[in-house]
Design an enzyme around this catalytic site. Structure first.
Site, PDB file in Angstrom:
ATOM      1  N   ASN A 207      81.010 -56.970 -61.933  1.00  0.00           N
ATOM      2  CA  ASN A 207      81.496 -58.085 -62.749  1.00  0.00           C
ATOM      3  C   ASN A 207      81.032 -57.889 -64.182  1.00  0.00           C
ATOM      4  OD1 ASN A 207      78.801 -59.375 -63.053  1.00  0.00           O
ATOM      5  ND2 ASN A 207      78.995 -59.489 -60.829  1.00  0.00           N
ATOM      6  N   ASP A 276      79.509 -61.417 -54.482  1.00  0.00           N
ATOM      7  CA  ASP A 276      79.583 -62.157 -53.206  1.00  0.00           C
ATOM      8  C   ASP A 276      80.080 -61.247 -52.081  1.00  0.00           C
ATOM      9  OD1 ASP A 276      78.722 -64.524 -54.340  1.00  0.00           O
ATOM     10  OD2 ASP A 276      80.735 -65.116 -54.960  1.00  0.00           O
ATOM     11  N   LYS A 286      84.578 -38.345 -52.869  1.00  0.00           N
ATOM     12  CA  LYS A 286      85.437 -39.069 -53.809  1.00  0.00           C
ATOM     13  C   LYS A 286      86.839 -39.245 -53.223  1.00  0.00           C
ATOM     14  CE  LYS A 286      87.291 -38.631 -58.427  1.00  0.00           C
ATOM     15  NZ  LYS A 286      87.819 -37.626 -59.301  1.00  0.00           N
ATOM     16  N   PRO A 302      74.725 -60.662 -48.529  1.00  0.00           N
ATOM     17  CA  PRO A 302      73.758 -61.730 -48.234  1.00  0.00           C
ATOM     18  C   PRO A 302      73.681 -62.702 -49.419  1.00  0.00           C
ATOM     19  CG  PRO A 302      72.635 -59.619 -48.644  1.00  0.00           C
ATOM     20  CD  PRO A 302      74.107 -59.333 -48.589  1.00  0.00           C
TER      21      PRO A 302
END
Ligand SMILES: Cc1cc2nc3c(=O)[nH]c(=O)nc-3n(C[C@H](O)[C@H](O)[C@H](O)COP(=O)(O)O)c2cc1C
Length: 390
Positions: A207, A276, A286, A302
């Site tokens: 992110n 998440d 690859k 987790p």
């Protein structure tokens, strides 16, 4: 800006690293400080007084000037909220240790009431010499804050310890000399950055978290007298000065590192943007593009924050962060309760990867404190002060 309204004297001595004293002046000004420069007679062989005068916009203290009271070293010491000597030569360190006051800088040091920050810079043999080591030990015992030099190639061509510490490290130690010690002796576990969830050796899901807020929190925990332990996902940031550092990659690594360090922590600040979900499968080689496009199925990681809330011991303070796109306060309040947190910092998603932060601090009693827009370092300090000043 963290140093807004603060008055700082930068002392410069006769070291080849004297020019870095000018960099420090600029750095402190960018953080909001009003800076004055003070230089030894040897220092003037390296840096012109005019340079310092132009940089600071202030008179430079180098010697007692005609037509003045002769008490300027005392007035300047009183004027200064903080006093940092960078670079500090072996000679000046020895003089400080012996209480010698044969120039303006050393006289001002003796007249200064607070903790002086000293950043040594010299040849590695000079640094290792027992005389220098004993002098530094003595200074530390007297409350001086010494920013140890780093190792590397020195101006004399030798390799070793003696290079002036990074400017940001000197700044962090200076903050510690200036700020109250609300977190004195407290071990503070902080997570930072966006975890990476690999599905082949080089590709991953992550992110936009830069880690800046978590790293700023670690810096400010140190500045407030605490012992930061930073568990960080991969970022482009330098390790923060004064922090124990644990590098992790994925959410599962972070979970293990947090659980291993949790019980010893007095405070836990969960700032990391933990993925998440992770790819359900991993290819050891690859993935080739001449094959059919691979489908990446996700499975849950987790929930670290929940696990921390469940294992929280008496007296431990747990602070979470919530980045939300809508119903920010309502969602954050739900998270605070569900995960058994003491505080939650709520902010909009747009603070990701930006230098500015704003939001709210919520506590278990339903209090909400607004965090006005400011740079992330200032915001980290604001959050810690709001929570720990009590
Ligand atoms: C080119 C040059 C570079 C020097 N660099 C350093 C240095 O990095 N650290 C140090 O302790 N002394 C260094 N010295 C020696 C100091 O300048 C000398 O000890 C001087 O007396 C220091 O005075 P001060 O501490 O009052 O500034 C250097 C000397 C010269 C000529």
């Amino acid at each position: 800006m963290v140093l807004k309204g603060k008055k700082i004297t930068v002392g410069i001595t006769g070291s080849i690293a004297a020019y870095k004293g000018c960099e420090l002046i600029r750095y402190l000004q960018k953080k909001g400080a009003t800076v004055r420069a003070c230089i030894t007679p040897s220092g003037r062989e390296f840096i012109g007084e005019l340079t310092l005068k132009a940089l600071t916009g202030e008179e430079v203290l180098s010697h007692w000037k005609d037509g003045k009271t002769g008490l300027e070293h005392i007035f300047w010491a009183r004027w200064s909220d903080a006093f940092v000597i960078a670079p500090a030569t072996a000679n000046t360190i020895a003089k400080l240790s012996a209480g010698i006051t044969d120039n303006f800088l050393t006289s001002m040091a003796l007249a200064y009431e607070g903790s002086i920050v000293v950043a040594p810079a010299m040849n590695c043999q000079m640094y290792k010499n027992p005389a220098t080591q004993e002098n530094l030990k003595k200074l530390k015992e007297r409350g001086y804050l010494v920013v140890e030099p780093s190792s590397g190639e020195l101006a004399c061509g030798e390799e070793g310890e003696g290079r002036l510490a990074e400017i940001d490290h000197i700044y962090t130690e200076l903050l510690r000399s200036l700020l109250p010690d609300y977190l004195k002796g407290k071990r503070v576990l902080i997570t930072a950055g966006g975890t990476r969830e690999y599905f082949d050796p080089i590709r991953y899901i992550s992110n936009a978290s830069s880690g800046q807020m978590g790293y700023s929190l670690a810096k400010m925990v140190y500045a407030l007298g605490g012992k930061p332990v930073l568990i960080s996902a991969q970022t482009c940031l330098e390790k923060p000065y004064g922090a124990e550092f644990i590098q992790v990659v994925s959410a599962r690594d972070m979970y293990d590192a947090v659980m291993e360090n949790l019980d010893r922590a007095d405070v836990v600040i969960m700032n990391s943007a933990v993925a998440d979900f992770r790819p359900a499968s991993y290819s050891g080689s690859k993935l080739k593009k001449d094959r059919e496009s691979p489908e990446v199925r996700l499975e849950a990681n987790p929930d670290i924050l929940k696990a921390v809330g469940e294992r929280k011991r008496d007296g431990q303070v747990v602070i979470g962060f919530a980045a939300e796109s809508d119903n920010i306060l309502e969602n954050a309040k739900g998270k605070l309760e569900r995960k058994n947190l003491d505080y939650i910092v709520a902010n909009r998603l747009d603070v990701f990867s930006r230098d500015e932060h704003s939001g709210w601090i919520l506590d278990r009693d339903g209090n909400v404190v607004e965090i006005p827009p400011m740079d992330k370092e200032s915001s980290a300090l604001y959050i810690l002060e709001k929570i720990f000043k009590r």
